[in-house]
Design a protein around this motif. Structure first.
Motif, PDB file in Angstrom:
ATOM      1  N   THR A  18      -5.591 -17.102 -15.181  1.00  0.00           N
ATOM      2  CA  THR A  18      -6.179 -18.439 -15.286  1.00  0.00           C
ATOM      3  C   THR A  18      -7.682 -18.451 -15.553  1.00  0.00           C
ATOM      4  OG1 THR A  18      -6.523 -18.577 -12.893  1.00  0.00           O
ATOM      5  CG2 THR A  18      -4.406 -19.382 -13.755  1.00  0.00           C
ATOM      6  N   SER A  19      -8.288 -17.291 -15.760  1.00  0.00           N
ATOM      7  CA  SER A  19      -9.686 -17.279 -16.217  1.00  0.00           C
ATOM      8  C   SER A  19      -9.997 -15.949 -16.880  1.00  0.00           C
ATOM      9  CB  SER A  19     -10.677 -17.573 -15.074  1.00  0.00           C
ATOM     10  OG  SER A  19     -10.564 -16.631 -14.043  1.00  0.00           O
ATOM     11  N   ILE A  21     -10.738 -12.622 -18.867  1.00  0.00           N
ATOM     12  CA  ILE A  21      -9.995 -11.730 -19.767  1.00  0.00           C
ATOM     13  C   ILE A  21      -8.504 -12.064 -19.767  1.00  0.00           C
ATOM     14  CG2 ILE A  21      -9.299  -9.327 -20.126  1.00  0.00           C
ATOM     15  CD1 ILE A  21     -11.994  -8.525 -18.797  1.00  0.00           C
ATOM     16  N   SER A  40      -2.111 -17.835 -10.318  1.00  0.00           N
ATOM     17  CA  SER A  40      -3.285 -17.392  -9.553  1.00  0.00           C
ATOM     18  C   SER A  40      -3.362 -18.241  -8.290  1.00  0.00           C
ATOM     19  CB  SER A  40      -4.564 -17.468 -10.392  1.00  0.00           C
ATOM     20  OG  SER A  40      -5.040 -18.796 -10.501  1.00  0.00           O
ATOM     21  N   ARG A  41      -4.465 -18.118  -7.541  1.00  0.00           N
ATOM     22  CA  ARG A  41      -4.536 -18.761  -6.224  1.00  0.00           C
ATOM     23  C   ARG A  41      -4.819 -20.252  -6.295  1.00  0.00           C
ATOM     24  NH1 ARG A  41      -9.263 -15.153  -3.999  1.00  0.00           N
ATOM     25  NH2 ARG A  41      -9.833 -15.620  -6.147  1.00  0.00           N
ATOM     26  N   LYS A  42      -5.520 -20.689  -7.342  1.00  0.00           N
ATOM     27  CA  LYS A  42      -6.051 -22.059  -7.332  1.00  0.00           C
ATOM     28  C   LYS A  42      -5.262 -22.979  -8.277  1.00  0.00           C
ATOM     29  CE  LYS A  42     -10.638 -20.364  -6.179  1.00  0.00           C
ATOM     30  NZ  LYS A  42     -10.973 -19.104  -6.841  1.00  0.00           N
ATOM     31  N   ASP A  66      -0.936 -15.977  -4.223  1.00  0.00           N
ATOM     32  CA  ASP A  66      -1.917 -14.929  -3.959  1.00  0.00           C
ATOM     33  C   ASP A  66      -1.166 -13.606  -4.041  1.00  0.00           C
ATOM     34  OD1 ASP A  66      -3.636 -13.038  -2.637  1.00  0.00           O
ATOM     35  OD2 ASP A  66      -4.710 -14.720  -1.739  1.00  0.00           O
ATOM     36  N   VAL A  67      -1.659 -12.673  -4.847  1.00  0.00           N
ATOM     37  CA  VAL A  67      -0.912 -11.420  -5.042  1.00  0.00           C
ATOM     38  C   VAL A  67      -0.797 -10.606  -3.749  1.00  0.00           C
ATOM     39  CG1 VAL A  67      -1.370 -11.183  -7.527  1.00  0.00           C
ATOM     40  CG2 VAL A  67      -2.966 -10.163  -5.863  1.00  0.00           C
ATOM     41  N   GLY A  93      -3.193  -8.720 -13.733  1.00  0.00           N
ATOM     42  CA  GLY A  93      -4.647  -8.537 -13.818  1.00  0.00           C
ATOM     43  C   GLY A  93      -5.469  -9.193 -12.724  1.00  0.00           C
ATOM     44  N   LYS A 161      -8.727   0.679  -8.338  1.00  0.00           N
ATOM     45  CA  LYS A 161      -8.275   0.739  -9.735  1.00  0.00           C
ATOM     46  C   LYS A 161      -7.704   2.122 -10.078  1.00  0.00           C
ATOM     47  CE  LYS A 161      -9.312  -3.458 -11.444  1.00  0.00           C
ATOM     48  NZ  LYS A 161      -8.338  -4.383 -12.036  1.00  0.00           N
ATOM     49  N   PRO A 187     -10.415  -2.676 -19.778  1.00  0.00           N
ATOM     50  CA  PRO A 187     -11.492  -3.366 -20.502  1.00  0.00           C
ATOM     51  C   PRO A 187     -12.837  -2.720 -20.205  1.00  0.00           C
ATOM     52  CG  PRO A 187     -10.151  -4.917 -19.217  1.00  0.00           C
ATOM     53  CD  PRO A 187      -9.795  -3.540 -18.753  1.00  0.00           C
ATOM     54  N   ILE A 190     -16.996  -7.112 -20.642  1.00  0.00           N
ATOM     55  CA  ILE A 190     -16.514  -8.226 -21.464  1.00  0.00           C
ATOM     56  C   ILE A 190     -17.404  -9.440 -21.199  1.00  0.00           C
ATOM     57  CG2 ILE A 190     -14.533  -9.658 -22.047  1.00  0.00           C
ATOM     58  CD1 ILE A 190     -14.170  -6.612 -22.690  1.00  0.00           C
ATOM     59  N   THR A 193     -17.634 -13.185 -18.615  1.00  0.00           N
ATOM     60  CA  THR A 193     -16.587 -13.146 -17.582  1.00  0.00           C
ATOM     61  C   THR A 193     -17.191 -13.110 -16.179  1.00  0.00           C
ATOM     62  OG1 THR A 193     -16.554 -10.733 -17.672  1.00  0.00           O
ATOM     63  CG2 THR A 193     -14.976 -11.901 -19.081  1.00  0.00           C
ATOM     64  N   GLY A 195     -16.438 -10.936 -13.948  1.00  0.00           N
ATOM     65  CA  GLY A 195     -16.783  -9.544 -13.642  1.00  0.00           C
ATOM     66  C   GLY A 195     -18.194  -9.203 -14.090  1.00  0.00           C
TER      67      GLY A 195
HETATM   68  P1  NAP Z   1     -11.760 -13.363 -13.330  1.00  0.00           P
HETATM   69  O1  NAP Z   1     -12.109 -14.410 -14.334  1.00  0.00           O
HETATM   70  O2  NAP Z   1     -12.266 -13.526 -11.936  1.00  0.00           O
HETATM   71  O3  NAP Z   1     -10.167 -13.247 -13.310  1.00  0.00           O
HETATM   72  C1  NAP Z   1      -9.427 -12.934 -12.173  1.00  0.00           C
HETATM   73  C2  NAP Z   1      -8.141 -13.733 -12.216  1.00  0.00           C
HETATM   74  O4  NAP Z   1      -7.308 -13.337 -11.121  1.00  0.00           O
HETATM   75  C3  NAP Z   1      -8.348 -15.234 -12.057  1.00  0.00           C
HETATM   76  O5  NAP Z   1      -7.341 -15.912 -12.769  1.00  0.00           O
HETATM   77  C4  NAP Z   1      -8.173 -15.467 -10.563  1.00  0.00           C
HETATM   78  O6  NAP Z   1      -7.812 -16.826 -10.340  1.00  0.00           O
HETATM   79  C5  NAP Z   1      -7.068 -14.451 -10.256  1.00  0.00           C
HETATM   80  N1  NAP Z   1      -7.064 -13.935  -8.889  1.00  0.00           N
HETATM   81  C6  NAP Z   1      -8.108 -13.399  -8.192  1.00  0.00           C
HETATM   82  N2  NAP Z   1      -7.694 -13.020  -6.975  1.00  0.00           N
HETATM   83  C7  NAP Z   1      -6.372 -13.304  -6.912  1.00  0.00           C
HETATM   84  C8  NAP Z   1      -5.385 -13.153  -5.907  1.00  0.00           C
HETATM   85  N3  NAP Z   1      -5.678 -12.639  -4.707  1.00  0.00           N
HETATM   86  N4  NAP Z   1      -4.116 -13.544  -6.186  1.00  0.00           N
HETATM   87  C9  NAP Z   1      -3.814 -14.094  -7.384  1.00  0.00           C
HETATM   88  N5  NAP Z   1      -4.699 -14.269  -8.363  1.00  0.00           N
HETATM   89  C10 NAP Z   1      -5.964 -13.885  -8.126  1.00  0.00           C
HETATM   90  O7  NAP Z   1     -12.187 -11.899 -13.766  1.00  0.00           O
HETATM   91  P2  NAP Z   1     -12.430 -11.089 -15.139  1.00  0.00           P
HETATM   92  O8  NAP Z   1     -13.813 -10.599 -15.085  1.00  0.00           O
HETATM   93  O9  NAP Z   1     -11.937 -11.813 -16.337  1.00  0.00           O
HETATM   94  O10 NAP Z   1     -11.485  -9.810 -14.865  1.00  0.00           O
HETATM   95  C11 NAP Z   1     -10.107  -9.833 -15.213  1.00  0.00           C
HETATM   96  C12 NAP Z   1      -9.497  -8.451 -15.073  1.00  0.00           C
HETATM   97  O11 NAP Z   1     -10.197  -7.533 -15.934  1.00  0.00           O
HETATM   98  C13 NAP Z   1      -9.584  -7.853 -13.677  1.00  0.00           C
HETATM   99  O12 NAP Z   1      -8.417  -7.093 -13.420  1.00  0.00           O
HETATM  100  C14 NAP Z   1     -10.787  -6.945 -13.754  1.00  0.00           C
HETATM  101  O13 NAP Z   1     -10.733  -5.914 -12.806  1.00  0.00           O
HETATM  102  C15 NAP Z   1     -10.668  -6.429 -15.175  1.00  0.00           C
HETATM  103  N6  NAP Z   1     -11.931  -5.968 -15.768  1.00  0.00           N
HETATM  104  C16 NAP Z   1     -12.906  -6.869 -16.059  1.00  0.00           C
HETATM  105  C17 NAP Z   1     -14.058  -6.442 -16.705  1.00  0.00           C
HETATM  106  C18 NAP Z   1     -15.118  -7.425 -17.109  1.00  0.00           C
HETATM  107  O14 NAP Z   1     -16.035  -7.088 -17.867  1.00  0.00           O
HETATM  108  N7  NAP Z   1     -15.057  -8.655 -16.688  1.00  0.00           N
HETATM  109  C19 NAP Z   1     -14.213  -5.092 -16.981  1.00  0.00           C
HETATM  110  C20 NAP Z   1     -13.230  -4.183 -16.628  1.00  0.00           C
HETATM  111  C21 NAP Z   1     -12.071  -4.643 -16.022  1.00  0.00           C
HETATM  112  P3  NAP Z   1      -7.927 -17.547  -8.897  1.00  0.00           P
HETATM  113  O15 NAP Z   1      -9.353 -17.551  -8.521  1.00  0.00           O
HETATM  114  O16 NAP Z   1      -7.326 -18.924  -9.128  1.00  0.00           O
HETATM  115  O17 NAP Z   1      -7.057 -16.765  -7.960  1.00  0.00           O
END
Ligand code: NAP
Ligand code: HXC
Length: 272
Positions: A18-19, A21, A40-42, A66-67, A93, A161, A187, A190, A193, A195
């Protein structure tokens, strides 16, 4: 044989979709014809994403879970299966991250990230298996360079991870006989985001990170999504157990100066 990237009639489920990547990945599957479910949670993030996926022309649905809670995932996935049928593609993810030095991590802080990233991935794998198309399903775990590049202030994420990637590799062995492929996509940095906002919070560090990527730029959710399309299509038919960086070469460069930057920034800022 002509290979198609048309996913019409296929079912894609994106957990944590839901947000950022993962939402980008969900949108790309929608654009390419799949029926898409996100979780996702929200509730408001789920609703917003489902509306966007429908706008893109997809048959879309979502549920809140919530996972960390296996039963909630199982119940939500049951509703997806009842409406869409067997899952062709699952992307897992959901993740949590904050920079904190090991000495500043409480037991609960370590546990919260391991619970979401690692135990959460296990829960997703366990809950999806009964609903996977067998043979034929493609499962993709979203990992991070921290799985194999040690990074200061990221001990919790590195440990979690690395575990995610071993789930991928072990399930490739166990599920191969059923015709289910399991891969990790890793990834790099990115742009735009959550992250990156957490690890590279200002413009200077963002530019430093971009310069440290061999391809000379930050990635986009679409860069990652395109590789997920490849893995989920016939193009990836003999690929399983792979840990596939989509990072412009960043991990070949030990992620530039990220470790030292995070270590220094976390040492200046008290945890919490
Ligand atoms: P993000 O926007 O925070 O995405 C996380 C997603 O997971 C959201 O949809 C969030 O929604 C959900 N989530 C978080 N905790 C949860 C839980 N306990 N149960 C269910 N859903 C949950 O983060 P992002 O930066 O795009 O990262 C996405 C993925 O890419 C992650 O696996 C991260 O480790 C990986 N990654 C990111 C980067 C980067 O540059 N951003 C780099 C390497 C790897 P809710 O808040 O609604 O739960
Ligand atoms: C030290 C911290 C902390 C911090 C939280 N904690 N933030 N410790 N430094 N900055 C501690 C808390 O004090 C608490 O421990 C424990 O962690 C749990 O905190 P909660 O807020 O109760 O946890 P929870 O509500 O479960 O939320 C989990 C979360 C949160 C991970 C802390 O930030 C979250 O939900 N994040 C999801 C979104 C996200 O992080 N997206 C980015 C993914 S990027 P105590 O001891 O006080 O109880 C990614 C890779 C990026 O994964 C790679 C880029 C290159």
């Amino acid at each position: 044989m002509a290979i198609s990237l048309d996913f019409s009639g296929k079912v894609a489920v994106v957990i944590g979709g839901t947000s950022g990547i993962n939402r980008g990945i969900a949108e790309l599957f929608a654009i390419h014809g799949a029926k898409v479910a996100v979780a996702s949670r929200k509730q408001e993030k789920v609703d917003d994403t489902v509306a966007r996926l429908q706008q893109l022309g997809a048959d879309a649905m979502g549920f809140v879970a919530d996972v960390r809670e296996l039963e909630a995932l199982e119940a939500g996935l049951q509703t997806v299966h009842e409406r869409f049928g067997d899952f062709d593609i699952v992307v897992s993810g959901a993740a949590g991250n904050f920079p904190a030095l090991a000495n500043d991590l409480s037991g609960n802080a370590f546990k919260s990230v391991v619970d979401i990233d690692l135990r959460g991935t296990f829960h997703v794998m366990k809950a999806i298996y009964p609903h996977l198309k067998k043979p034929g399903a493609s499962v993709i775990n979203i990992s991070a360079p921290q799985a194999f590049i040690p990074m200061k202030a990221q001990l919790h994420v590195c440990a979690a991870k690395a575990g995610v990637d071993m789930i991928t590799r072990t399930l490739a062995l166990e599920w191969g006989a059923a015709g289910v492929r399991v891969n990790s996509v890793v990834p790099g940095p990115i742009d735009g985001t959550e992250g990156m906002a957490r690890l590279a919070p200002d413009e200077n560090i963002r530019k430093m990170v971009a310069r440290s990527v061999p391809l000379g730029r930050l990635g986009t959710p679409e860069d990652v999504g395109k590789v997920c399309l490849f893995l989920a299509s016939d193009l990836g038919s003999f690929v399983t157990g792979t840990i596939l960086p989509v990072d412009g070469g960043w991990s070949q460069n030990s992620c530039g100066g990220m470790s030292d930057y995070l270590g220094a920034a976390a040492a200046r800022k008290p945890a919490g």
